[in-house]
Design a protein around this motif. Structure first.
Motif, PDB file in Angstrom:
ATOM      1  N   ARG A 198       0.862  -1.392   0.071  1.00 27.86           N
ATOM      2  CA  ARG A 198       0.233  -0.123   0.057  1.00 27.86           C
ATOM      3  C   ARG A 198       0.950   1.166   0.014  1.00 27.86           C
ATOM      4  O   ARG A 198       1.679   1.373   0.985  1.00 27.86           O
ATOM      5  N   MET A 199       0.593   2.086  -1.121  1.00 23.19           N
ATOM      6  CA  MET A 199       1.320   3.309  -1.206  1.00 23.19           C
ATOM      7  C   MET A 199       0.365   4.495  -0.742  1.00 23.19           C
ATOM      8  O   MET A 199      -0.552   4.444  -1.289  1.00 23.19           O
ATOM      9  N   MET A 200       0.597   5.332   0.136  1.00 24.67           N
ATOM     10  CA  MET A 200      -0.009   6.520   0.514  1.00 24.67           C
ATOM     11  C   MET A 200       0.750   7.685   0.444  1.00 24.67           C
ATOM     12  O   MET A 200       1.957   7.864   0.778  1.00 24.67           O
ATOM     13  N   LEU A 201       0.293   8.812  -0.269  1.00 22.77           N
ATOM     14  CA  LEU A 201       0.879   9.998  -0.479  1.00 22.77           C
ATOM     15  C   LEU A 201      -0.325  10.965   0.000  1.00 22.77           C
ATOM     16  O   LEU A 201      -1.483  11.055  -0.676  1.00 22.77           O
ATOM     17  N   PRO A 202       0.082  12.199   0.902  1.00 27.56           N
ATOM     18  CA  PRO A 202      -0.884  13.327   1.074  1.00 27.56           C
ATOM     19  C   PRO A 202      -1.090  14.035  -0.057  1.00 27.56           C
ATOM     20  O   PRO A 202       0.123  14.349  -0.843  1.00 27.56           O
ATOM     21  N   CYS A 203      -2.133  14.679  -0.451  1.00 25.97           N
ATOM     22  CA  CYS A 203      -2.228  15.662  -1.644  1.00 25.97           C
ATOM     23  C   CYS A 203      -3.305  16.363  -1.237  1.00 25.97           C
ATOM     24  O   CYS A 203      -4.312  16.063  -1.272  1.00 25.97           O
ATOM     25  N   GLU A 204      -2.962  17.831  -1.206  1.00 26.22           N
ATOM     26  CA  GLU A 204      -3.961  18.886  -0.943  1.00 26.22           C
ATOM     27  C   GLU A 204      -5.115  19.127  -1.949  1.00 26.22           C
ATOM     28  O   GLU A 204      -5.993  19.621  -1.928  1.00 26.22           O
TER      29      GLU A 204
END
Length: 419
Positions: A411-417
């Motif tokens: 699982r890859m998780m990236l914050p993105c506004e």
């Protein structure tokens, strides 16, 4: 009946947890109480007789402060799911110099053992988290320790009250039992707000950790950029550049043979055309490896679908929404999926894969699952570690679940506004 059973179970669990909090929070006060008892036993009218117990209590407090705070964090995480980072400074490596001495960042020592011991003590003494832990050991007994002591105190009062005849004693015992039963499910919950308030990292500590993290990320990004430049140079030198040089030689030879040997010149021109087509294909593959055109034109979801079609695995792609993210984030996720599919086919010997792209609040979550043999882990210097470091540049995380025998899920998780 079910409510009564549920309340009884909650009271029993709460009582045990309250007792555990009392024991943990009272470890340091117990050391000082023992030191005071020892001083009273030794006291012979000389005020200096309390020096040894006092020093013993100080050393015991310093030795117990960090283990006590770690136990409190562990209990909070286990009971409530709230994770409180420790924020402790990590000691750096020691280096042997040409003179034979060992440098630990502070001083030179004759042996690596002495260098590490000196480094550990200096790091701990200068760590702001040490003083935060000492403050917590002073605050915990008079906050959560007193509150969590109410149920055990009620049980003691009930035992003593029911053990003596007379109405006042029985009444005191009944009140103690009521206090213990009513307070047990709730008293232990005071550990969470107290720990979160006094054990979290201070702004200065958080800023220092963030600076260190960004320094590591910058170094990783620099290394990754240099490696990518070397890869592009190698591909150009070994592939397209060599073919273009050969193409130029073939055209020059064909030009000389046009008048003397027309058939040979035509053969060279045919070879040159084939070489030009091959060079064009290699250049396209190289450009696709730098920035795939479909990623720039259609976005992440369609680019991953095109990648799945070209994969040797039977890959299925699902996405809840069409996302258009910042180009660097899309590129990081795209190449992450490409690397995971390659690993699944090459190392895990998988036949099928499932890719899921979803939006979770202000984060984008990409899951890649395969039916391979499993056993994948994040080893220093490995492919998954490199993927984790590349995503860390964007404050992203990588979670790997890969039991022996499979399946493997990353699982890859990236914050993105911009979601």
């Amino acid at each position: 009946m079910r409510q009564l059973v549920s309340w009884s179970a909650s009271a029993c669990v709460g009582f045990v947890r309250a007792c555990a909090v009392v024991v943990v929070s009272m470890l340091v006060p117990a050391v000082w109480a023992a030191a005071a008892a020892l001083w009273i036993w030794w006291w012979d009218g000389d005020p200096w007789s309390g020096t040894v117990p006092f020093l013993w209590a100080c050393i015991g407090t310093l030795a117990l402060s960090r283990p006590v705070c770690r136990m409190v964090r562990s209990l909070v995480a286990k009971w409530t799911g709230t994770v409180i980072p420790g924020g402790y400074r990590q000691a750096g490596p020691v280096t042997q110099m040409a003179t034979g001495y060992w440098w630990n960042g502070y001083s030179y020592e004759r042996t690596s053992r002495d260098a590490r011991m000196d480094q550990q003590w200096r790091t701990r003494w200068r760590d702001p988290a040490t003083w935060r832990d000492l403050r917590f050991t002073a605050i915990a007994p008079i906050t959560m320790g007193v509150i969590c002591a109410i149920p055990p105190a009620g049980v003691v009062a009930a035992v003593l009250g029911f053990g003596h005849p007379g109405f006042p004693a029985v009444l005191a015992g009944a009140l103690g039992a009521v206090v213990a039963i009513a307070g047990a499910p709730y008293a232990w919950r005071s550990i969470e707000p107290v720990a979160v308030r006094f054990l979290r990292a201070s702004p200065a500590m958080a800023l220092q950790d963030r600076v260190a993290e960004l320094t590591v990320q910058r170094a990783d990004a620099t290394v990754a950029q240099a490696a990518e430049i070397r890869r592009i140079e190698r591909d150009l030198h070994d592939g397209a550049q060599a073919r273009l040089v050969a193409l130029g030689l073939s055209l020059a030879t064909a030009e000389k043979l046009m008048e003397s040997d027309l058939d040979q010149a035509r053969a060279l021109l045919r070879d040159a055309r084939a070489g030009a087509a091959t060079s064009l294909t290699e250049l396209r593959d190289l450009v696709r490896g730098i920035s795939p055109p479909v990623l720039n034109e259609r976005g992440l979801v369609d680019a991953v679908r095109a990648l799945a079609l070209d994969s040797p695995l039977e890959a299925a792609v699902s996405a809840d929404v069409q996302l258009r993210l910042d180009p660097p984030i899309e590129a990081a996720l795209y190449f992450g999926v490409a690397e995971l599919l390659t690993n699944a086919a090459k190392h895990a010997h998988a036949t099928r894969a499932r890719i899921s792209i979803a939006q979770d609040g202000t984060r984008i979550v990409v899951d890649v699952e395969d039916d391979g043999r499993g056993g994948a882990d994040v080893r220093p210097g490995g492919g998954l570690d490199g993927l984790r470091r590349r995503l860390a540049v964007f404050d992203g995380t990588v979670e790997v679940t890969s039991p022996a025998g499979g399946p493997t899920r990353v699982r890859m998780m990236l914050p993105c506004e911009s979601l």
